[in-house]
Design a protein around this motif. Sequence first.
Motif, PDB file in Angstrom:
ATOM      1  N   UNK A  49     -51.948  36.645  49.628  1.00 25.96           N
ATOM      2  CA  UNK A  49     -53.105  35.792  49.384  1.00 25.96           C
ATOM      3  C   UNK A  49     -52.934  34.795  48.248  1.00 25.96           C
ATOM      4  N   UNK A  50     -51.995  35.006  47.386  1.00 26.95           N
ATOM      5  CA  UNK A  50     -51.846  34.096  46.259  1.00 26.95           C
ATOM      6  C   UNK A  50     -50.893  32.970  46.606  1.00 26.95           C
ATOM      7  N   UNK A  51     -51.100  31.862  45.940  1.00 25.78           N
ATOM      8  CA  UNK A  51     -50.223  30.720  46.156  1.00 25.78           C
ATOM      9  C   UNK A  51     -48.948  30.889  45.356  1.00 25.78           C
ATOM     10  N   UNK A  52     -47.932  30.201  45.762  1.00 24.02           N
ATOM     11  CA  UNK A  52     -46.677  30.208  45.027  1.00 24.02           C
ATOM     12  C   UNK A  52     -46.856  29.407  43.739  1.00 24.02           C
ATOM     13  N   UNK A  53     -46.070  29.683  42.709  1.00 25.31           N
ATOM     14  CA  UNK A  53     -46.221  28.963  41.438  1.00 25.31           C
ATOM     15  C   UNK A  53     -46.070  27.448  41.593  1.00 25.31           C
ATOM     16  N   UNK A  54     -45.180  27.027  42.471  1.00 27.03           N
ATOM     17  CA  UNK A  54     -44.995  25.586  42.668  1.00 27.03           C
ATOM     18  C   UNK A  54     -46.268  24.951  43.228  1.00 27.03           C
ATOM     19  N   UNK A  55     -46.911  25.657  44.157  1.00 27.67           N
ATOM     20  CA  UNK A  55     -48.146  25.134  44.734  1.00 27.67           C
ATOM     21  C   UNK A  55     -49.252  25.082  43.679  1.00 27.67           C
ATOM     22  N   UNK A  56     -49.290  26.044  42.800  1.00 29.66           N
ATOM     23  CA  UNK A  56     -50.303  26.031  41.735  1.00 29.66           C
ATOM     24  C   UNK A  56     -50.070  24.873  40.770  1.00 29.66           C
ATOM     25  N   UNK A  57     -48.817  24.596  40.433  1.00 24.74           N
ATOM     26  CA  UNK A  57     -48.500  23.489  39.527  1.00 24.74           C
ATOM     27  C   UNK A  57     -48.881  22.171  40.179  1.00 24.74           C
ATOM     28  N   UNK A  58     -48.564  22.022  41.466  1.00 23.90           N
ATOM     29  CA  UNK A  58     -48.905  20.788  42.176  1.00 23.90           C
ATOM     30  C   UNK A  58     -50.422  20.617  42.243  1.00 23.90           C
ATOM     31  N   UNK A  59     -51.139  21.681  42.484  1.00 24.21           N
ATOM     32  CA  UNK A  59     -52.600  21.622  42.539  1.00 24.21           C
ATOM     33  C   UNK A  59     -53.175  21.218  41.181  1.00 24.21           C
ATOM     34  N   UNK A  60     -52.625  21.771  40.109  1.00 24.37           N
ATOM     35  CA  UNK A  60     -53.101  21.425  38.769  1.00 24.37           C
ATOM     36  C   UNK A  60     -52.820  19.953  38.457  1.00 24.37           C
ATOM     37  N   UNK A  61     -51.680  19.437  38.891  1.00 26.01           N
ATOM     38  CA  UNK A  61     -51.363  18.017  38.675  1.00 26.01           C
ATOM     39  C   UNK A  61     -52.357  17.140  39.422  1.00 26.01           C
ATOM     40  N   UNK A  62     -52.711  17.539  40.643  1.00 20.03           N
ATOM     41  CA  UNK A  62     -53.653  16.738  41.428  1.00 20.03           C
ATOM     42  C   UNK A  62     -55.045  16.756  40.771  1.00 20.03           C
ATOM     43  N   UNK A  63     -55.450  17.885  40.243  1.00 17.47           N
ATOM     44  CA  UNK A  63     -56.748  17.936  39.561  1.00 17.47           C
ATOM     45  C   UNK A  63     -56.750  17.082  38.296  1.00 17.47           C
ATOM     46  N   UNK A  64     -55.660  17.104  37.556  1.00 17.53           N
ATOM     47  CA  UNK A  64     -55.565  16.281  36.354  1.00 17.53           C
ATOM     48  C   UNK A  64     -55.572  14.800  36.704  1.00 17.53           C
ATOM     49  N   UNK A  65     -54.934  14.432  37.795  1.00 13.79           N
ATOM     50  CA  UNK A  65     -54.909  13.021  38.205  1.00 13.79           C
ATOM     51  C   UNK A  65     -56.314  12.559  38.619  1.00 13.79           C
TER      52      UNK A  65
END
Length: 68
Positions: A49-65
């Motif tokens: 159920x959890x996302x991979x660390x790379x997917x979490x980093x990409x998601x955080x970058x998109x939220x910051x943008x």
Amino acid sequence: MGKKNMGFADRALFILGLTLAGVIAFVLVAGVVVAMLNVYVTSSFRSKRTKKPEALIEHAKQENAQEE
């Protein structure tokens, strides 16, 4: 002092003691089995159920943008 020389009260206490020891041993063993199953089930659900660390980093970058 053998078992043949024991009185009724001593025999009753001996049997109750063995029964209590059996119950305590069963509870301990059952608790360990339940804990191990809980760890196994939780880790298998967590990995699916959890996302991979790379997917979490990409998601955080998109939220910051989006915030900027």
